[in-house]
Design a protein around this motif. Structure first.
Motif, mmCIF file in Angstrom:
data_model
loop_
_atom_site.group_PDB
_atom_site.id
_atom_site.type_symbol
_atom_site.label_atom_id
_atom_site.label_comp_id
_atom_site.label_asym_id
_atom_site.label_seq_id
_atom_site.Cartn_x
_atom_site.Cartn_y
_atom_site.Cartn_z
ATOM 1 N N LEU A 58 -15.306 39.600 27.516
ATOM 2 C CA LEU A 58 -14.360 39.435 28.661
ATOM 3 C C LEU A 58 -15.277 39.241 29.783
ATOM 4 O O LEU A 58 -15.177 38.774 30.838
ATOM 5 N N LYS A 59 -16.217 40.386 29.868
ATOM 6 C CA LYS A 59 -17.029 40.608 31.043
ATOM 7 C C LYS A 59 -17.761 39.354 31.246
ATOM 8 O O LYS A 59 -18.088 38.846 32.464
ATOM 9 N N ASP A 60 -18.414 39.012 30.271
ATOM 10 C CA ASP A 60 -19.427 37.629 30.444
ATOM 11 C C ASP A 60 -18.530 36.485 31.019
ATOM 12 O O ASP A 60 -19.240 35.783 31.806
ATOM 13 N N SER A 61 -17.499 36.214 30.458
ATOM 14 C CA SER A 61 -16.842 35.059 30.762
ATOM 15 C C SER A 61 -16.175 35.234 32.215
ATOM 16 O O SER A 61 -16.109 34.369 32.824
ATOM 17 N N LEU A 62 -15.946 36.500 32.358
ATOM 18 C CA LEU A 62 -15.299 36.745 33.719
ATOM 19 C C LEU A 62 -16.343 36.581 34.812
ATOM 20 O O LEU A 62 -16.056 35.882 35.861
ATOM 21 N N SER A 63 -17.549 36.743 34.600
ATOM 22 C CA SER A 63 -18.579 36.649 35.419
ATOM 23 C C SER A 63 -18.869 35.075 35.910
ATOM 24 O O SER A 63 -19.293 34.721 36.714
ATOM 25 N N ARG A 64 -18.703 34.365 34.600
ATOM 26 C CA ARG A 64 -18.894 32.914 34.771
ATOM 27 C C ARG A 64 -17.694 32.267 35.377
ATOM 28 O O ARG A 64 -17.633 31.253 36.190
ATOM 29 N N VAL A 65 -16.278 32.673 34.965
ATOM 30 C CA VAL A 65 -15.109 31.937 35.619
ATOM 31 C C VAL A 65 -15.091 32.343 37.196
ATOM 32 O O VAL A 65 -14.594 31.463 38.006
ATOM 33 N N LEU A 66 -15.739 33.559 37.538
ATOM 34 C CA LEU A 66 -15.835 33.971 39.045
ATOM 35 C C LEU A 66 -16.833 33.055 39.770
ATOM 36 O O LEU A 66 -16.551 33.011 41.099
ATOM 37 N N VAL A 67 -17.433 32.067 39.192
ATOM 38 C CA VAL A 67 -18.190 31.164 39.996
ATOM 39 C C VAL A 67 -17.039 29.984 40.615
ATOM 40 O O VAL A 67 -17.214 29.868 41.631
ATOM 41 N N PRO A 68 -16.533 29.156 39.853
ATOM 42 C CA PRO A 68 -15.670 28.206 40.345
ATOM 43 C C PRO A 68 -14.507 28.949 41.071
ATOM 44 O O PRO A 68 -13.721 28.246 41.980
ATOM 45 N N PHE A 69 -13.931 30.392 40.604
ATOM 46 C CA PHE A 69 -12.944 30.972 41.394
ATOM 47 C C PHE A 69 -13.222 32.032 42.209
ATOM 48 O O PHE A 69 -13.020 33.298 42.279
ATOM 49 N N TYR A 70 -14.374 31.823 42.921
ATOM 50 C CA TYR A 70 -15.247 32.591 43.725
ATOM 51 C C TYR A 70 -14.480 33.192 44.848
ATOM 52 O O TYR A 70 -14.556 34.780 45.048
#
Ligand code: COA
Length: 457
Positions: A58-70
């Protein structure tokens, strides 16, 4: 419910993202600008290693999804006169890990929301400066039965329901190892964010949604109503009951159209609330509908528009008319309010707000712990639809949720319609009412469906 907090992390975008201040649209800055809680429950194997891998996935994917959803990793700032701006500063979102010695069974057969949920979804302390508050807070709770809950609360000043479900479903896709499906569209200028007013107030439509809602007859303010104790319930309508209501709505000769499930059920809730609250015949009452303007704009908003594009429209009636006339009458009032939301209506609504000296009185935040600010309780109510939002089937890699629902909403007259989790046409109503009105509401809500049916035979 015994819940122990184990760890608290700040999750930031994994790559450098655009930084800077962006203007929010008028729809972002008004209405509900606090956080909206939701919760998902999953059954998973119970080994500790598995719990760790769930948290890191969850944390890893969150840090990745926060790139497009900055924008969600940023912070809000007050600028002036109750106006907010978004600082895209990659400060990150809060991720809490917790453990509960309870099992899912302790939450009841149907996971009905209760005060227990308050331990499973992070709460936000609005007495702190707004620029210190994360826009997204997440709590992963490991249950002793081997299941987990993911409580998420998102700032409504940055996202509405459609954008929130967009973010959550993309987060789950990345967690499953799939690519992003729809790139979020971040330019809030399409809704004139930050532009000065271009139309003088006098030329704006009559926007009744910004008026003070009616008061109980004989009262000069709603101070007493605001203080009354409320309760929240989830009421289930079977597919047959939904079909009966739809048939009944379209039976009485009000309007030529075919009323939707939303209109039929919202009309029925409105009538049942009038009965439960014991209104006099000449009591004015309103029902607020939240309308997604994305497809109503000309041209429609770009695919993936990320922000608030939902706005309120208000249906009005006298309680006596709602109760004495067929259900179709209530639906016709609701339909009329929805049809009002055209491209021009949206634009003049924006202009109306741009012309306001101060936006505070249009914000729910202003109402917290205060006797001012918006109050849509007795004799009024709001019925929000999640009926067509993609809220179910959120699979982070260990299967779909066993239950998804709203967190606790504690405002008299606040209600939400969700599709039943069976996927077979049932509907759930999450409703908050004053405690003394709840039992009578339930009685009318269920009994009157059958009465309506027998009237048609
Ligand atoms: N998927 C499946 N069905 C859809 C659909 C979708 N994406 N969009 C519309 N439909 C269906 C509806 O379910 C309805 O059929 P039904 O009677 O079988 O339910 C029909 O098409 C008409 O839908 P709609 O035009 O949306 O009218 P409505 O009366 O069902 O709902 C509103 C009215 C105003 C609630 C709705 O148009 C809307 O704006 N919903 C968004 C609410 C939202 O954003 N909620 C989150 C708030 S933060």
């Amino acid at each position: 419910m015994p819940v122990t907090l184990k760890a608290c992390y700040t999750v930031k975008p994994i790559e450098t993202t655009w930084c800077g201040r962006v203007s929010l649209s008028e729809w972002d800055q008004t209405g509900n600008v606090t956080h909206v809680p939701i919760i998902y429950f999953y059954r998973t194997p119970s080994q500790e290693s598995n719990n760790n891998s769930i948290a890191s996935t969850l944390k890893d994917s969150l840090s990745r999804v926060l790139v497009p959803f900055y924008p969600l990793a940023g912070r809000l700032h007050w600028i002036n006169n109750g106006r907010l701006e978004l600082d895209c500063n990659a400060m990150g979102v809060q991720f809490i890990e917790a453990e509960s010695s309870s099992s899912f069974e302790d939450l009841g057969d149907d996971f009905s929301p209760s005060s227990e949920y308050n331990y499973l979804v992070p709460t936000v302390d609005y007495t702190l400066p707004i620029h210190g508050l994360p826009l997204v807070l997440i709590q992963l709770t490991n249950f002793k039965c081997g299941g987990v809950s993911i409580g998420i609360t998102l700032s409504h000043a940055v996202v509405d329901g459609p954008s929130a479900s967009h973010f959550i479903s993309e987060w789950a896709r990345l967690a499953r190892g799939e690519p992003l499906q729809t790139v979020p569209f971040h330019d809030r200028k399409v809704l004139h964010a930050g532009d000065p007013p271009s139309v003088p107030l006098a030329r704006c439509h009559s926007h009744t949604e910004f008026d003070e809602p009616p008061l109980l007859l004989g009262k000069t303010d709603n101070t007493e109503e605001r203080k009354k104790k409320t309760a929240m319930v989830i009421l289930k309508l079977s597919k047959t009951q939904v079909e009966t209501l739809k048939k009944t709505a379209n039976y009485g000769g009000y309007g030529n159209d075919s009323y939707s499930r939303y209109e039929a059920i919202a009309g029925h809730i409105w009538r049942s609330a009038c009965k439960a609250r014991g209104h006099k015949e000449d009591q004015p009452t309103t029902l607020t509908v939240i309308v997604d303007s994305r497809s109503r704009m000309e041209p429609p908003l770009p695919k993936g528009y990320f922000g608030n594009a939902t706005l309120d429209t208000v249906a009005t009636s006298l309680a006596g008319d709602l109760v004495s006339k067929p259900l179709g009458y209530a639906c016709s009032r609701i339909r009329e309010a929805i049809e009002r939301v055209t491209d021009e209506y949206v634009r003049t609504g924006i202009e109306f707000l741009k012309n306001q000296e101060d936006l505070s009185r249009f914000q729910d935040l202003y109402a917290i712990g205060s006797e001012k600010g918006p109050f849509y309780g007795n004799p009024n109510l709001g019925v929000v639809s999640w009926l067509t939002l993609p809220i179910y089937g959120v699979d982070f890699g260990w299967g779909k949720e066993v239950y998804m629902g709203p967190g606790t909403h504690d405002f008299d007259g606040d209600s939400l319609l969700l599709p039943g989790p069976d996927g077979e046409g049932s509907v759930l109503l999450a409703l908050c009412l004053q405690v003394p009105h709840m039992d009578t509401f339930k009685k009318h809500f269920y009994q009157d469906i059958n009465v309506s049916e027998s009237c048609q035979d």
